[in-house]
Design a protein around this motif. Sequence first.
Motif, PDB file in Angstrom:
ATOM      1  N   UNK A 253       0.821  -1.200   0.000  1.00  0.00           N
ATOM      2  CA  UNK A 253       0.000   0.000   0.000  1.00  0.00           C
ATOM      3  C   UNK A 253       0.863   1.261   0.000  1.00  0.00           C
ATOM      4  N   UNK A 254       2.071   1.158   0.550  1.00  0.00           N
ATOM      5  CA  UNK A 254       3.008   2.277   0.483  1.00  0.00           C
ATOM      6  C   UNK A 254       3.412   2.554  -0.957  1.00  0.00           C
ATOM      7  N   UNK A 255       3.643   1.497  -1.737  1.00  0.00           N
ATOM      8  CA  UNK A 255       3.979   1.667  -3.155  1.00  0.00           C
ATOM      9  C   UNK A 255       2.816   2.285  -3.928  1.00  0.00           C
ATOM     10  N   UNK A 256       1.610   1.830  -3.623  1.00  0.00           N
ATOM     11  CA  UNK A 256       0.428   2.378  -4.300  1.00  0.00           C
ATOM     12  C   UNK A 256       0.271   3.865  -3.963  1.00  0.00           C
ATOM     13  N   UNK A 257       0.455   4.217  -2.692  1.00  0.00           N
ATOM     14  CA  UNK A 257       0.359   5.623  -2.287  1.00  0.00           C
ATOM     15  C   UNK A 257       1.437   6.463  -2.963  1.00  0.00           C
ATOM     16  N   UNK A 258       2.638   5.904  -3.097  1.00  0.00           N
ATOM     17  CA  UNK A 258       3.732   6.600  -3.771  1.00  0.00           C
ATOM     18  C   UNK A 258       3.376   6.872  -5.232  1.00  0.00           C
ATOM     19  N   UNK A 259       2.837   5.871  -5.910  1.00  0.00           N
ATOM     20  CA  UNK A 259       2.404   6.053  -7.295  1.00  0.00           C
ATOM     21  C   UNK A 259       1.317   7.124  -7.402  1.00  0.00           C
ATOM     22  N   UNK A 260       0.378   7.078  -6.492  1.00  0.00           N
ATOM     23  CA  UNK A 260      -0.730   8.041  -6.531  1.00  0.00           C
ATOM     24  C   UNK A 260      -0.209   9.478  -6.408  1.00  0.00           C
TER      25      UNK A 260
END
Length: 270
Positions: A253-260
């Motif tokens: 979820x940290x990676x997803x937030x970073x992408x967002x």
Amino acid sequence: MTGPAKVAVAGLGAIGSKVAAALDAGLPGLKLVAVAAGEEAAARRLIASFREEVPILALGELAGLADIVVECLPPELFAELAGPTLAAGRTLIAASAGALLANEALVKMAAAHGGRIVVPSGALAGLDGLSAAAEAGLLSVRLVTRKPLRSLAQRVEVGGETIDLRDLAAPKRLYAGSVREAVAAFPVNVNVAASVAFAGLGPEQTQIEVWADPGASRNRHTLFVTSRAGAFTVEVENLPDPANPKTSSLTAYSLIACLRRLRAPFAVGS
């Protein structure tokens, strides 16, 4: 950049499969265009559930299609992906922060070719505060990591000593020392330590303790920071990912937030 940024995901294990699924479901300003996976049959099963079909490519081919490549690989494959990605001037989002310690020349490669390496916060909170404290002047940074036994191998080798954890009855400190040595001893368990080191004092001066705790059910990270601007302590307890107990559920979820945040018109934190 006009239009959505093209994103590829390298590795479709516990972390990468969640990231790819989130991209397929829709992240504003981003489009999933390719994946790479060690097990092609499993990758095809995952992609079959997606709204749009994407090709499965070799690691070195992803940068030919994508503006952004998300790395979710075993550490030993990191350089095979990172080299071509950065040489092509792409952005690499790296889950395997620890692998950067053995491949620090990649930072110079990124600078030479217009590429960029982004390390998300992963399973730890507090990196924004640590970065701010580094600007003020850091005095000390220490991380204490406690792992449930299922998050570790049955036997671990530290400093030439093999420690059998199968019959461990009480918490045991497996390591105390610099982050650089800890990452070498636990390459898939302490990526958060590398992130802390990069944000702060570096891998030699950042201290870490790694504990095995038979009574723990969660990965616990406690970060102690002292700087010229003050001091703070951050403690995080993460559930191990059900698909891979060696990593925390929060990491994907940290990676997803970073992408967002990369294409968001409004973002909080870095």
